[in-house]
Enzyme design. Structure first.
Site, mmCIF file in Angstrom:
data_model
loop_
_atom_site.group_PDB
_atom_site.id
_atom_site.type_symbol
_atom_site.label_atom_id
_atom_site.label_comp_id
_atom_site.label_asym_id
_atom_site.label_seq_id
_atom_site.Cartn_x
_atom_site.Cartn_y
_atom_site.Cartn_z
ATOM 1 N N SER A 169 0.849 -1.189 0.000
ATOM 2 C CA SER A 169 0.000 0.000 0.000
ATOM 3 C C SER A 169 0.884 1.238 0.000
ATOM 4 O O SER A 169 2.006 1.205 0.527
ATOM 5 C CB SER A 169 -0.905 0.031 1.234
ATOM 6 O OG SER A 169 -1.596 1.277 1.343
ATOM 7 N N TYR A 218 -1.947 -0.784 10.503
ATOM 8 C CA TYR A 218 -1.978 -0.885 9.035
ATOM 9 C C TYR A 218 -0.737 -0.242 8.429
ATOM 10 O O TYR A 218 -0.067 -0.825 7.571
ATOM 11 C CB TYR A 218 -3.244 -0.232 8.488
ATOM 12 C CG TYR A 218 -3.416 -0.431 6.996
ATOM 13 C CD1 TYR A 218 -3.802 -1.667 6.492
ATOM 14 C CD2 TYR A 218 -3.192 0.608 6.095
ATOM 15 C CE1 TYR A 218 -3.960 -1.864 5.127
ATOM 16 C CE2 TYR A 218 -3.351 0.421 4.738
ATOM 17 C CZ TYR A 218 -3.736 -0.819 4.261
ATOM 18 O OH TYR A 218 -3.887 -1.017 2.907
#
Length: 262
Positions: free
Chosen positions: A148, A162
């Site tokens: 990501s 995350y």
């Protein structure tokens, strides 16, 4: 030099975790269009079966929860019962958790770190024999981790585990690449930006608003993600090892300021 079939995947077999929806489904559909046979896995058997039916006879559902090491090994065993080799592994299954710092719970840390970092490692380990069976110097096998842009820069949300997990997976990609290249297996990653998905509801539900903060002035679409994955999986990407390709419309590397959720 013949580039006619540079991006084709004819005769190759892929396994995509988290393949029933979102980015995993985009990649699975792209691979099938280029001639691959694709196994998709997700923890929800019904969703997995529905997506396989939608994508056609070259898409096979192989449901499994890979959030544990036992689950990763079970998926590898289920795959081995059907195929003798694996050309392409897409480690896409992932989770996010956004809670203010003062309230951030241990379960929000462990769930995200386990699924986003631990599972890609142990699933790759479990499928190593199948990947080696497919690999050669002339045609390496491929492991592509879906990371990501949140592993490359901050978003405005308090997604502590995350951020940490995606940064870790980008670096784990490099470490795995150094080991796996000795077996003619190329490990790389794709760092998506804003794509409409269940995980990125901002892009899904407010795409036009999110697009204002992206240099390309739009969110990503299916072809953007499929194209990057096809490149890395195909002959076109055979000389790319350990790198992370950022697919975000310029947000990380071409933005003058600001940030969005991705």
């Amino acid at each position: 030099m013949d580039t006619t079939n540079l991006f084709r995947l004819d005769g190759r077999v892929a396994l995509v975790t988290g393949g029933s929806r979102g980015i995993g489904k985009m990649i699975a559909a792209g691979f099938i269009a280029q001639g691959a046979r694709v196994y998709i896995s997700s923890r929800k058997a019904d969703a997995c079966a529905a997506t396989a039916a939608e994508l056609g006879p070259n898409c096979i559902a192989l449901p499994q929860d890979v959030s544990t090491v036992d689950g990763c090994r079970a998926l590898a065993e289920a795959y081995a019962a059907k195929e003798g080799k694996l050309d392409i592994l897409i480690n896409n299954a992932g989770a996010a958790w956004a809670v203010p710092f003062e309230e951030f719970p241990e379960k929000g840390w462990d769930k995200v770190m386990d699924l986003n970092v631990k599972s890609p490692f142990f699933l790759t380990q479990a499928l190593h024999p199948a990947l080696k069976s497919a690999a050669s110097r002339e045609r390496p096998a491929k492991v592509i981790n879906i990371t990501s842009i949140d592993g490359q820069r901050l978003n405005p949300w308090e997604t502590y585990s995350y951020h940490a997990s995606k940064s870790a997976l980008i670096y784990l990609t490099k470490r795995l690449a150094a080991r796996m290249i000795t077996d003619a297996i190329n490990v790389t990653s794709i760092a998506p930006g804003a794509f409409a998905s269940e995980m990125n509801r901002a892009a899904r539900d407010h795409g036009d608003e999110v697009a204002h903060g992206i240099p390309a002035k739009r969110i990503g679409v299916d072809e953007d993600m499929a194209g990057a994955a096809i490149y890395l999986a195909s002959r076109a990407g055979d000389y790319v090892v350990g790198d992370t390709i950022t697919v975000d419309g310029g947000l990380v590397h071409a933005a003058l300021g600001g940030s969005i959720d991705a």
